[in-house]
Design an enzyme around this catalytic site. Sequence first.
Site, PDB file in Angstrom:
ATOM      1  N   GLU A 119      -9.956   7.291   4.745  1.00 50.36           N
ATOM      2  CA  GLU A 119      -8.721   6.922   5.429  1.00 50.36           C
ATOM      3  C   GLU A 119      -8.489   7.800   6.666  1.00 50.36           C
ATOM      4  OE1 GLU A 119      -5.610   5.144   2.739  1.00 50.36           O
ATOM      5  OE2 GLU A 119      -6.584   6.480   1.304  1.00 50.36           O
ATOM      6  N   ASP A 135       0.858  -1.173   0.000  1.00 45.59           N
ATOM      7  CA  ASP A 135       0.000   0.000   0.000  1.00 45.59           C
ATOM      8  C   ASP A 135       0.905   1.236   0.000  1.00 45.59           C
ATOM      9  OD1 ASP A 135      -2.226   1.642   0.034  1.00 45.59           O
ATOM     10  OD2 ASP A 135      -3.181   0.633   1.711  1.00 45.59           O
TER      11      ASP A 135
END
Length: 749
Positions: A519, A309
């Site tokens: 997020e 990621d």
Amino acid sequence: MKKLHLLLAIWLLIFYAAGSLFSAPNDEIEKKIQTLLSQMTLKEKVGQMTQITLEVVSLKRPDGSFVNSLDENKLRQAIVEYGIGSIINTGGAANTARNWLEMITIMQKMATQETRLGIPILYGIDAIHGSNYIKEATLFPQSIAMAATFNRQLSRREGEITALETRAVGIPWNFNPVLGLGRNPLWPRFWETYGEDVYLTSEMGRAYILGLQGEDGDISRADRVAACMKHYAGYSFPLSGHDRTPAWIPERLMREMFLTPFKSAVDAGVYTVMINSGEVNGVPAHSSAFLLTRVLREEWGFKGLAVSDWEDVKRLHDRDHVAASPEEAVKMAVMAGLDMSMVPFDFSFAEYLYQLVKKGEVPETRIDDAVANILRVKFQAGLFENPFPDPQRLQLIGKPEFAQVSLSAAREAITLLKNENNILPLQKDVKILVTGPTANSRAYLNGGWTYTWQGDDERYYPAHYKTILQAITEKAGQRNVVYVQGADIETQKDMGEAVQKARDVDVIVACLGEATYCETPGNINDLHLPAVQRELIHQLARTGKPIVLVLVEGRPRVINDIVPKTKGILMAYLPGPYGSEAIAEALFGEVNPSGKLPFTYPKHVNDLVCYDHTYLKEFDVNRYDPQWPFGYGLSYSEFEYRNLKLSQSRIKKGEALQISVEVENRGERAGKESVLLYVSDLYRSVTPPVKQLKGFQKIMLQPGEKRVVTFTLTADDLAFVGRDNQWIVEPGVFKVRIGDQTAQFELVE
């Protein structure tokens, strides 16, 4: 109770032997991979393992523009000089389909015509609720809303449409689905999940993957993309609830719950995996050979591509402090099993990795394995044969029938949580006050990953997308609708005026919820719905006018103080651009709500117990006491369950149990019902959950119509991870629940 312990080898034969549908190597592709590897220099290999973001090779875009421009000098440095294998992202905001096609074409021409070996670029994008970074494409409800439909067919259709529209512009790789379990509602990525349940997540994720990749896994087709299961594994259950913070998950729980949806995805043939950005039990996932090699490769037989990621290899050093230097971080991740690093702003990963191999600290055989996994996906996606998008396919993007699928999904997601005295559906001639912060916003219906990362810039939202206010006004007429915002998400706005206007209407529709977030920016410290929104309801309730609450939120915000003040409550989740129409249709009875909660809606901020808890009740203190339980959802119809039947009362391992139940629509409206099958293991060597979902079917019934719904259970459905962290099946007595019907059977040796 006698135990039937299956040894790990036996269990692997039963549960793991199938492996990926596409795990068997294609001999022709494998020969091509080995031929190409033999021609590659070390620099070219580590370049393939490097992934950068589009911003590195593009010019700064004008604010509000849907058009991105490449900086060809920077692009040439990346592709020709460093030989990077992948580019990602969107350059800050969505682009037009034509702009995407032009950029991808330029990239692929440079990669295939200006480099020594002509290896194409593998472009990746986060198309998580439709192709949300293509201006003209179809957007869908977010995954948590898709889960509320309990409809595999809708999930698969979403995948098919997303694949077609994404591949039409030349992008062959989609970073979705999220297969983490949404078991901590504080977590800001909760709405990217399919909820708290293992089986529901596995089934909806599998359907979506088959939609993206096809039943046969042929991602070379012009309407297919490679799926990416993420974030492997344990990312969704941080102890603090904050994004990218530590999780504590015992191996037994990890294997039984958090790994299971990923194993299901591997069995469905998923081509790629993105790694958990956080750490589990003190071990950052990007450094975990247990997760990336032992489980993923050796136990499951996964042959695909493992990508990091965002910037997470660097974080092994500068955040996690498990690597003493950035170079050591690269070594640690690659040796754990990483194939490609989402660096994403520089070429440091390639530079460090090159030196590590030269110094003998990373064997080139490990590099060859990683590059083979990357090349395999590129060959499977047909990029070597045809890396260029077809301009003729742009006309397929955003077709009206695709919008109808999105609207259908929003309709089936809407969940009726309260309907006191049948306040709903409303008559269209009543006078309505529409109020609340989410009533007149397009962005709030969609959430993050919508045209921009945070989804909060309404300049990018097409004007034809309706707000809830507009959709209600279209149904009831301008004369019958009064609008006062009353409150913003966290601040007061015209609350006094809203109360004053409420006195002159018949009913209040209060639209509350959350602003857009994605997020880490979505971290919160208090699960309560912001106080000012709850105060708006308290003030409005004093008028004595009935209140219907519409919740537009990505996670369940605690509202226990205002639930008694309302007559009706609709949960809309993040229903996408057509969610406003679905909400209005549900309010006025044009649609019969059929959604069910894919998570437990908590009543208290410190009582976050999931539905599949173990036995809690003692002295009437420990108990499952949610606002609404998992699987809850009312209807304008009344569905009656009866005649639950089991094909036999005792089964042996290897035998199947047939379960049937009759469902009748006793109401006056046609409606859809999600029939949920729960199983309880009454006694076992590890404390059993009170119940677990083991099957579901969505059915449509006309008034007075009956249907027999059938399910099949096998001993494999009764397996669990035992005290030794291995999958086992134990004989014993099990209870089946469907609706209010129960029955028992026995599993014998």
